[in-house]
Structures are given as C-alpha cells and as structure tokens.
Design a protein around this motif. Sequence first.
Motif, PDB file in Angstrom:
ATOM      1  N   UNK A 162      13.346  -3.960   8.344  1.00  0.00           N
ATOM      2  CA  UNK A 162      13.269  -5.392   8.623  1.00  0.00           C
ATOM      3  C   UNK A 162      12.667  -5.567  10.013  1.00  0.00           C
ATOM      4  N   UNK A 163      11.651  -6.421  10.121  1.00  0.00           N
ATOM      5  CA  UNK A 163      11.020  -6.670  11.415  1.00  0.00           C
ATOM      6  C   UNK A 163      10.055  -7.832  11.327  1.00  0.00           C
ATOM      7  N   UNK A 164       9.637  -8.344  12.489  1.00  0.00           N
ATOM      8  CA  UNK A 164       8.813  -9.548  12.523  1.00  0.00           C
ATOM      9  C   UNK A 164       7.317  -9.304  12.566  1.00  0.00           C
ATOM     10  N   UNK A 165       6.888  -8.038  12.467  1.00  0.00           N
ATOM     11  CA  UNK A 165       5.462  -7.715  12.558  1.00  0.00           C
ATOM     12  C   UNK A 165       4.986  -7.190  11.210  1.00  0.00           C
ATOM     13  N   UNK A 166       3.776  -7.546  10.769  1.00  0.00           N
ATOM     14  CA  UNK A 166       3.271  -6.958   9.530  1.00  0.00           C
ATOM     15  C   UNK A 166       3.270  -5.439   9.616  1.00  0.00           C
ATOM     16  N   UNK A 167       3.654  -4.787   8.547  1.00  0.00           N
ATOM     17  CA  UNK A 167       3.642  -3.325   8.493  1.00  0.00           C
ATOM     18  C   UNK A 167       3.683  -2.885   7.040  1.00  0.00           C
ATOM     19  N   UNK A 168       3.185  -1.687   6.784  1.00  0.00           N
ATOM     20  CA  UNK A 168       3.230  -1.153   5.430  1.00  0.00           C
ATOM     21  C   UNK A 168       3.827   0.246   5.373  1.00  0.00           C
ATOM     22  N   UNK A 169       3.927   0.924   6.521  1.00  0.00           N
ATOM     23  CA  UNK A 169       4.386   2.299   6.466  1.00  0.00           C
ATOM     24  C   UNK A 169       5.365   2.662   7.552  1.00  0.00           C
ATOM     25  N   UNK A 170       6.201   3.678   7.277  1.00  0.00           N
ATOM     26  CA  UNK A 170       7.080   4.220   8.316  1.00  0.00           C
ATOM     27  C   UNK A 170       6.224   4.619   9.512  1.00  0.00           C
ATOM     28  N   UNK A 171       5.153   5.364   9.244  1.00  0.00           N
ATOM     29  CA  UNK A 171       4.059   5.527  10.209  1.00  0.00           C
ATOM     30  C   UNK A 171       3.002   4.539   9.751  1.00  0.00           C
ATOM     31  N   UNK A 172       2.824   3.451  10.488  1.00  0.00           N
ATOM     32  CA  UNK A 172       1.957   2.379  10.007  1.00  0.00           C
ATOM     33  C   UNK A 172       0.495   2.622  10.357  1.00  0.00           C
ATOM     34  N   UNK A 173       0.256   3.220  11.526  1.00  0.00           N
ATOM     35  CA  UNK A 173      -1.125   3.336  11.987  1.00  0.00           C
ATOM     36  C   UNK A 173      -1.292   4.597  12.829  1.00  0.00           C
ATOM     37  N   UNK A 174      -2.359   5.347  12.534  1.00  0.00           N
ATOM     38  CA  UNK A 174      -2.685   6.556  13.293  1.00  0.00           C
ATOM     39  C   UNK A 174      -4.155   6.473  13.709  1.00  0.00           C
ATOM     40  N   UNK A 175      -4.451   5.784  14.821  1.00  0.00           N
ATOM     41  CA  UNK A 175      -5.836   5.707  15.276  1.00  0.00           C
ATOM     42  C   UNK A 175      -6.129   6.778  16.326  1.00  0.00           C
ATOM     43  N   UNK A 216     -13.452   6.622   7.655  1.00  0.00           N
ATOM     44  CA  UNK A 216     -13.803   6.038   6.359  1.00  0.00           C
ATOM     45  C   UNK A 216     -15.293   6.274   6.117  1.00  0.00           C
ATOM     46  N   UNK A 217     -15.606   7.484   5.661  1.00  0.00           N
ATOM     47  CA  UNK A 217     -17.009   7.863   5.472  1.00  0.00           C
ATOM     48  C   UNK A 217     -17.423   7.636   4.013  1.00  0.00           C
ATOM     49  N   UNK A 218     -18.631   7.080   3.785  1.00  0.00           N
ATOM     50  CA  UNK A 218     -19.673   6.760   4.765  1.00  0.00           C
ATOM     51  C   UNK A 218     -19.675   5.296   5.220  1.00  0.00           C
ATOM     52  N   UNK A 219     -18.718   4.477   4.746  1.00  0.00           N
ATOM     53  CA  UNK A 219     -18.813   3.038   4.980  1.00  0.00           C
ATOM     54  C   UNK A 219     -18.408   2.616   6.396  1.00  0.00           C
ATOM     55  N   UNK A 220     -17.486   3.369   7.013  1.00  0.00           N
ATOM     56  CA  UNK A 220     -16.998   3.041   8.363  1.00  0.00           C
ATOM     57  C   UNK A 220     -16.431   1.617   8.420  1.00  0.00           C
ATOM     58  N   UNK A 221     -15.652   1.250   7.396  1.00  0.00           N
ATOM     59  CA  UNK A 221     -15.034  -0.081   7.393  1.00  0.00           C
ATOM     60  C   UNK A 221     -13.996  -0.174   8.511  1.00  0.00           C
ATOM     61  N   UNK A 222     -13.980  -1.314   9.181  1.00  0.00           N
ATOM     62  CA  UNK A 222     -13.076  -1.517  10.307  1.00  0.00           C
ATOM     63  C   UNK A 222     -11.628  -1.672   9.868  1.00  0.00           C
ATOM     64  N   UNK A 223     -10.715  -1.577  10.835  1.00  0.00           N
ATOM     65  CA  UNK A 223      -9.288  -1.637  10.526  1.00  0.00           C
ATOM     66  C   UNK A 223      -8.897  -2.979   9.918  1.00  0.00           C
ATOM     67  N   UNK A 224      -9.378  -4.077  10.485  1.00  0.00           N
ATOM     68  CA  UNK A 224      -8.997  -5.398   9.969  1.00  0.00           C
ATOM     69  C   UNK A 224      -9.404  -5.545   8.497  1.00  0.00           C
ATOM     70  N   UNK A 225     -10.603  -5.097   8.165  1.00  0.00           N
ATOM     71  CA  UNK A 225     -11.066  -5.193   6.773  1.00  0.00           C
ATOM     72  C   UNK A 225     -10.223  -4.317   5.857  1.00  0.00           C
ATOM     73  N   UNK A 226      -9.937  -3.083   6.278  1.00  0.00           N
ATOM     74  CA  UNK A 226      -9.158  -2.171   5.443  1.00  0.00           C
ATOM     75  C   UNK A 226      -7.729  -2.686   5.249  1.00  0.00           C
ATOM     76  N   UNK A 227      -7.159  -3.234   6.317  1.00  0.00           N
ATOM     77  CA  UNK A 227      -5.812  -3.802   6.190  1.00  0.00           C
ATOM     78  C   UNK A 227      -5.806  -4.956   5.192  1.00  0.00           C
ATOM     79  N   UNK A 228      -6.819  -5.791   5.246  1.00  0.00           N
ATOM     80  CA  UNK A 228      -6.903  -6.918   4.311  1.00  0.00           C
ATOM     81  C   UNK A 228      -7.010  -6.410   2.879  1.00  0.00           C
ATOM     82  N   UNK A 229      -7.841  -5.379   2.674  1.00  0.00           N
ATOM     83  CA  UNK A 229      -8.005  -4.807   1.336  1.00  0.00           C
ATOM     84  C   UNK A 229      -6.704  -4.213   0.813  1.00  0.00           C
ATOM     85  N   UNK A 230      -5.881  -3.677   1.715  1.00  0.00           N
ATOM     86  CA  UNK A 230      -4.619  -3.050   1.321  1.00  0.00           C
ATOM     87  C   UNK A 230      -3.456  -4.043   1.229  1.00  0.00           C
ATOM     88  N   UNK A 231      -3.688  -5.290   1.645  1.00  0.00           N
ATOM     89  CA  UNK A 231      -2.633  -6.300   1.571  1.00  0.00           C
ATOM     90  C   UNK A 231      -1.688  -6.300   2.755  1.00  0.00           C
TER      91      UNK A 231
END
Length: 351
Positions: free
Chosen positions: A111-124, A164-179
């Motif tokens: 439970x939290x106030x920030x969007x998230x999808x994973x225990x490890x949510x992001x690894x940049x 994300x090869x070869x498209x190099x889609x940005x994080x915002x776009x990929x997050x939107x695609x994943x919901x």
Amino acid sequence: MNNRTKACHHLGHCAAKSKGMAHSAIGQRLVACLLNVSEARRKELVETVARAAVFDSNGGRREGTTVLNIFNDQDYNRSVITIVASIDCIKEAVLSACEQACRLIDMSVYAGGHPTMGAVDLVPLYPLGEEVGLEDCAKEARAVAAGLTERVSGTSAFFFGWADSPQHRGLARRRKEMGWFRKNPDTGASRPDVGPLPQKRYGLTGVGASPYVMNCNVTIDTQDLALGRSIAMTIRESTPGGIPGVQVLALPHEGAVEIACNVESMKGNPPSQVGERGELWPTFSIGGKPYCHAPASLITARVAELAGRQGVATKGTVLVGFTPYECRGLAEKALSLGIAEFWKELRRLHM
C-alpha cells in the motif's frame, strides 16, 4: 534554510570539492543505478537491500562499489537507492540488491501513494564515466533482467531506453504501455520482455539504460490535485512551451501536492534561451559527446510562478539523489576512501 535546501547546498559543496577528481582513473568506468523499490516504511528492510549491493552473502566488501544515498518517502512507501560501481561490478551489485528486495517485499500486501508495479519497480543504469557508453549500460541492464528472472523464480521485467533494442522506447512510453500509470494496474495483463506473466508477489520490474535522469520534486501548499495536474501539464516536455526533458506527475503527498519530475538528460548543448532568471543548464559528456539537463532551479521557479498565479505558495524542492555531476563526484570520493555505505555520511542531512 530548510533541511531540503540545506541538503542540496551541502551536496553541491561536496561535489565542488570533488571537482579535481573529475578525470581520475576511478571515474572513468563508473555506472550509476537509481534502484526504485516499493518499500520505505520499514527502513531497516530498505537498508538490508542497500547493503546487499555492497557486501556479499559472507559479509565481504564488494570492491569498486558504493551506495551513495537512500531516499525514503513514507507517504509514497517508495525508496530510491543510489548504487554506483565500475561497469565490471555493477551487474552483481544491482542483482544482489534486487534479489534481497524480492525476498523481503511482498506486492500482494503493498500500500502506498505512488504508482508502482513491482517489488523492485525500476532499475535504470546511467553511464557516469568517459569510458562507458549507453550500449555498455544497455548490455548490463539486459543481463540484470535475465539474472533476476533466473535467480528469483516468478519475477519478470520489461525493457526501456537503450536496453529496449532496437526501438529504444523511453520509460514514460513503456510505463504507459504496461499500465503503470493506472490507479490499480493489472500486472497480470502485462506482457513482459523477460520472465513469466507477472505474479502478485513480485509484480513487474522496469529495467533499462539511458543518459542520467534526475528526480526533482516540488511541493505546492495545497490539496487541490486539479491545480497540480494543470501545473504538471504546463511544464511537461510534450506541452508547447514546456521544459525540455521533463516528465511529470502531480501526486497527493503529506497533505499537499507534489509536482514529481523525472528530468531526462538530452544530447547536445544547452538551449540558447536559459530563462528569465538566467538559469544555467548543467552539462556533462558520454563518450565524448555533450549532454545537458534542465536545472532544478528552473523547474522550481516555473512551478512557483504557475502556483503563485492561483495564490498558492511552494513548500520546498527536493532532489531524490543527485545531479549527474554530483553523483560522479561523490562516487569518486566514496570509492577513493573505500566507503561502502556512504549514505550514512548523509543521514544528518535528513534526505
């Protein structure tokens, strides 16, 4: 001077002191990972995850690796752990931290106030050194994703940026695609790039590589989320007249509204128009090519101006971690002194 302002001032001072190391051998092959995990209310748990990056299972020190900072946000129930290592060490450091996070965090009860999808949510992964390129980081990012799904059965990941090869889609776009932006995302409906369909316990992890992304959050003194969203839309890069490189959300936060910005670094020299207040765009290089990013002072000033038109003041600005220049300078300092748990040096700053 409040704690947030003091922290930023102190970090700038530390980075300035490290300026002489900017071309040292230590910094030539450095990579940063701003690991986002879905837990902040149990600080000991988060520190256990951080320590896994710098110590092996026997308690031995991982050479060439340091954790610069742990940023905990209890309202969001989200932490950002800044791990820096040589490119030869970054995969194992990050993988070990991810393994520990997956062992300790259960997304089925999150439970939290920030969007998230994973225990490890992001690894940049971000290149900091002159000898490290974006493709180098992309290769390590893909190896981290593969290693995680092999070591922790049931985990899954999607790629963004150069990974994300070869498209190099940005994080915002990929997050939107994943919901990711949905209020109640259905991770089971997502199609990961690596691993099985997401399981409730672990969720879905974004893994990628890009030029450095700075996190700059400005709090406005109101509970009017509609106003916050209007400000976010105005300063967003995709809006005409918005700030280049800025991706932004407006979120309820501690009884106010936070304008939470991802500030992406852009290839090329800074814009010729630096703004009415003369804000300088910080610059750095990757593989000998120039990059720049919008300064936190510009973002703060724009948010203050827009909120002020509605009679609303700002409460403060915080950087979740560091600027690229600060990150490299502090990493060189920590590694030259052999400090694995460098975040403890920053605790007095209340970051």
